[in-house]
Design an enzyme around this catalytic site. Structure first.
Site, PDB file in Angstrom:
ATOM      1  N   GLU A  44      25.622 -14.697 -11.737  1.00 18.08           N
ATOM      2  CA  GLU A  44      25.135 -16.074 -11.767  1.00 18.08           C
ATOM      3  C   GLU A  44      24.838 -16.514 -13.198  1.00 18.08           C
ATOM      4  OE1 GLU A  44      23.797 -17.708  -7.935  1.00 18.08           O
ATOM      5  OE2 GLU A  44      22.210 -16.190  -8.186  1.00 18.08           O
ATOM      6  N   GLU A 104      24.704 -11.160  -2.606  1.00 18.38           N
ATOM      7  CA  GLU A 104      23.534 -11.667  -1.885  1.00 18.38           C
ATOM      8  C   GLU A 104      23.710 -11.693  -0.370  1.00 18.38           C
ATOM      9  OE1 GLU A 104      22.875 -12.936  -6.055  1.00 18.38           O
ATOM     10  OE2 GLU A 104      24.609 -12.787  -4.726  1.00 18.38           O
TER      11      GLU A 104
END
Length: 266
Positions: free
Chosen positions: A120, A140
């Site tokens: 990210e 995730e």
């Protein structure tokens, strides 16, 4: 020069090098690291002698994402930084480049793990270099979590949507070669040399007119979601004043005199 126990800062000429420095945890994000990152971005923005930034990790890893023990409520190292977070509840998002974009170009030098929050943060950088054994991925969903660092928005704008959705929905790892193949990174180099390549790119940027470099970067991001007509109008508004700067005149003189230019951000 700043930094914290989990974020090392050094200068390499006109390049500010920020090193995620928690190798025992594959540089998993901690509060000291986030505070150091935020301070590093701001320091680079405010220092006219800094013309580029290299972000890397210590100990053969880039970043393994958030410290899950902290996420589970078992505390986080660096309690002395809690007041910083209270004063600016957005600090962690700025540190992860979700809510802050540095004026100067940011080059990522990736070795080893660059997963979850690491991938990210990567999406907030401008140019990306990776060692051939580097690993990328957004894990995730496999943990029942959501990649809230910006990936569901940014990734599909940076690589083809089919690849973005596969990465987001499978939670599987990607090799450096595969990441380059889908356009997530720009260079794959021998292991251990990502920082060398990143600094070489930074030197090329540093040799250019700093006002022009910053204006070009700003224009690329500013116009990304505009129509072509609006984008072209915005480009003229931002770019035309650069031609009237002392830097532009110095660039023209240096070209005519066949010598390296000496830019002064004027």
């Amino acid at each position: 020069m700043g930094g914290t126990e989990h974020l090392a800062v050094r200068r390499e000429g006109a390049t500010l090098v920020l090193t995620l420095n928690r190798p025992e945890a594959k540089n998993a994000l901690s509060l000291p690291m986030l505070v150091g990152l935020y301070d590093g971005w701001i320091a680079a923005d405010e220092d006219d002698e800094v013309r580029s930034i290299v972000l890397t990790g210590a100990g053969g890893a880039f970043c393994a994402g958030m410290d899950l023990k902290a996420l589970a409520g078992k505390g986080m190292e660096g309690q002395q930084y809690r007041d910083r977070l209270k004063a600016d509840p957005d600090l962690h998002w700025k540190a992860m480049l979700r809510h802050h974009r540095p004026r100067k170009p940011v080059i990522a030098a990736v070795e080893g793990h660059c997963v979850a929050g690491g991938t990210e943060i990567l999406q907030g950088t401008d140019i990306r270099v990776a060692g051939e054994s580097a690993t990328f991925g957004l894990f995730e969903v496999k943990r029942g979590l959501f990649p809230i660092g910006g990936s569901t928005v940014r990734l599909q704008r940076q690589i083809p949507r089919t690849h973005a959705l596969e990465m987001l929905l499978t939670g599987r790892p990607y090799s450096a070669r595969e990441a380059a193949g889908i356009g997530l990174i720009g260079h794959v180099v021998p292991d251990g040399t990502a920082i060398t390549k990143a600094l070489a790119i930074a030197e090329q940027i540093n040799a250019c007119g700093p006002l022009a470099v910053e204006a070009v970067k700003a224009s690329v991001y500013e116009t990304a979601e505009m129509t072509e007509a609006d984008g072209l109008a915005a480009e003229l508004k931002r770019g035309w004043p650069i031609f009237d700067t002392a830097d532009a005149k110095e660039g023209a003189r240096a070209f005519a005199e066949k010598r390296p230019p000496v830019y002064k951000r004027a």
